[in-house]
Design a protein around this motif. Structure first.
Motif, PDB file in Angstrom:
ATOM      1  N   ALA A   1       9.630   4.955  -7.080  1.00  0.00           N
ATOM      2  CA  ALA A   1       8.323   4.379  -6.767  1.00  0.00           C
ATOM      3  C   ALA A   1       7.400   5.447  -6.181  1.00  0.00           C
ATOM      4  CB  ALA A   1       8.466   3.213  -5.793  1.00  0.00           C
ATOM      5  N   VAL A   2       7.938   6.269  -5.265  1.00  0.00           N
ATOM      6  CA  VAL A   2       7.136   7.285  -4.580  1.00  0.00           C
ATOM      7  C   VAL A   2       8.006   8.502  -4.288  1.00  0.00           C
ATOM      8  CG1 VAL A   2       5.798   7.823  -2.492  1.00  0.00           C
ATOM      9  CG2 VAL A   2       5.686   5.525  -3.463  1.00  0.00           C
TER      10      VAL A   2
ATOM     11  N   LEU B   1      13.267  -1.910  -1.132  1.00  0.00           N
ATOM     12  CA  LEU B   1      12.817  -0.522  -1.200  1.00  0.00           C
ATOM     13  C   LEU B   1      13.855   0.379  -0.544  1.00  0.00           C
ATOM     14  CD1 LEU B   1      10.308   1.116  -2.089  1.00  0.00           C
ATOM     15  CD2 LEU B   1       9.340   0.675   0.168  1.00  0.00           C
ATOM     16  N   ARG B   2      14.429   1.291  -1.345  1.00  0.00           N
ATOM     17  CA  ARG B   2      15.384   2.274  -0.822  1.00  0.00           C
ATOM     18  C   ARG B   2      14.592   3.508  -0.413  1.00  0.00           C
ATOM     19  NH1 ARG B   2      18.569   6.766  -2.278  1.00  0.00           N
ATOM     20  NH2 ARG B   2      20.705   6.658  -1.505  1.00  0.00           N
TER      21      ARG B   2
ATOM     22  N   PRO C   1       0.818  -1.208   0.000  1.00  0.00           N
ATOM     23  CA  PRO C   1       0.000   0.000   0.000  1.00  0.00           C
ATOM     24  C   PRO C   1       0.859   1.268   0.000  1.00  0.00           C
ATOM     25  CG  PRO C   1      -0.847  -1.582   1.588  1.00  0.00           C
ATOM     26  CD  PRO C   1       0.490  -2.092   1.127  1.00  0.00           C
ATOM     27  N   GLY C   2       0.471   2.215  -0.831  1.00  0.00           N
ATOM     28  CA  GLY C   2       1.213   3.477  -0.925  1.00  0.00           C
ATOM     29  C   GLY C   2       1.333   4.186   0.402  1.00  0.00           C
ATOM     30  N   VAL C   3       0.298   4.146   1.210  1.00  0.00           N
ATOM     31  CA  VAL C   3       0.335   4.823   2.501  1.00  0.00           C
ATOM     32  C   VAL C   3       1.403   4.219   3.410  1.00  0.00           C
ATOM     33  CG1 VAL C   3      -1.474   3.423   3.597  1.00  0.00           C
ATOM     34  CG2 VAL C   3      -1.142   5.790   4.306  1.00  0.00           C
TER      35      VAL C   3
ATOM     36  N   VAL D   1       5.161  -1.520  -5.706  1.00  0.00           N
ATOM     37  CA  VAL D   1       6.166  -2.177  -4.881  1.00  0.00           C
ATOM     38  C   VAL D   1       5.571  -3.532  -4.509  1.00  0.00           C
ATOM     39  CG1 VAL D   1       7.455  -2.104  -2.708  1.00  0.00           C
ATOM     40  CG2 VAL D   1       7.099   0.004  -4.041  1.00  0.00           C
ATOM     41  N   VAL D   2       6.301  -4.593  -4.840  1.00  0.00           N
ATOM     42  CA  VAL D   2       5.776  -5.947  -4.717  1.00  0.00           C
ATOM     43  C   VAL D   2       6.752  -6.831  -3.941  1.00  0.00           C
ATOM     44  CG1 VAL D   2       4.458  -5.709  -6.873  1.00  0.00           C
ATOM     45  CG2 VAL D   2       6.779  -6.622  -6.945  1.00  0.00           C
TER      46      VAL D   2
END
Length: 140
Positions: free
Chosen positions: A130-131, A103-104, A56-58, A97-98
């Motif tokens: 990604a974000v 994730l950096r 989840p993005g949050v 993101v899976v």
């Protein structure tokens, strides 16, 4: 490099809500870079989404905020305090993101006045954004 025990000594988050595995770079009050190794066994994947697991993005935003909190709470006068969300601006979600992603998470403190500040945050996977977001925090 900071591991889980060192991170837990700085921020109050604990499993299952501690969303960073390590901090590789730290300039107290300036910036921090950390990582989250996303595994298929994350609790949120059971419902988001069972046929196509996506972080989840949050929660990515929260992981970025936790890295920023490590930086800001590493400053001597902030030790033992808590960094709260004050706002999330200009958040952009550019890729999924899976499970299996590393994730950096990078957060640079770009402004601070008293207990309020702003961090510029970027999450990437294999060098691909990604974000991105601008996070406002309040130290309490």
């Amino acid at each position: 490099m900071l591991g889980i025990k060192e991170i837990e000594a700085i921020i109050p988050h604990r499993h299952p809500f501690l969303l960073i595995d390590c901090v590789e770079e730290l300039e107290p009050g300036v910036r921090a870079v950390g990582y989250k190794c996303v595994t298929f066994h994350e609790d949120f994947f059971r419902g988001h989404f069972p046929q196509e697991p996506v972080m989840p993005g949050v929660l990515i935003i929260e992981a970025l905020a936790q890295v920023g909190a490590v930086s800001i709470l590493s400053v001597e006068e902030n030790k033992g305090k808590v960094a709260y969300f004050g706002g999330i601006n200009s958040a952009k979600f550019r890729r999924k993101v899976v499970p299996g992603d590393r994730l950096r998470l990078e957060c640079e403190i770009i402004k601070q006045k008293g207990p309020v500040g702003i961090g510029r945050a970027t999450a990437t996977v294999d060098g691909k954004v990604a974000v991105t977001a601008e996070l406002t925090f309040m130290i309490g």
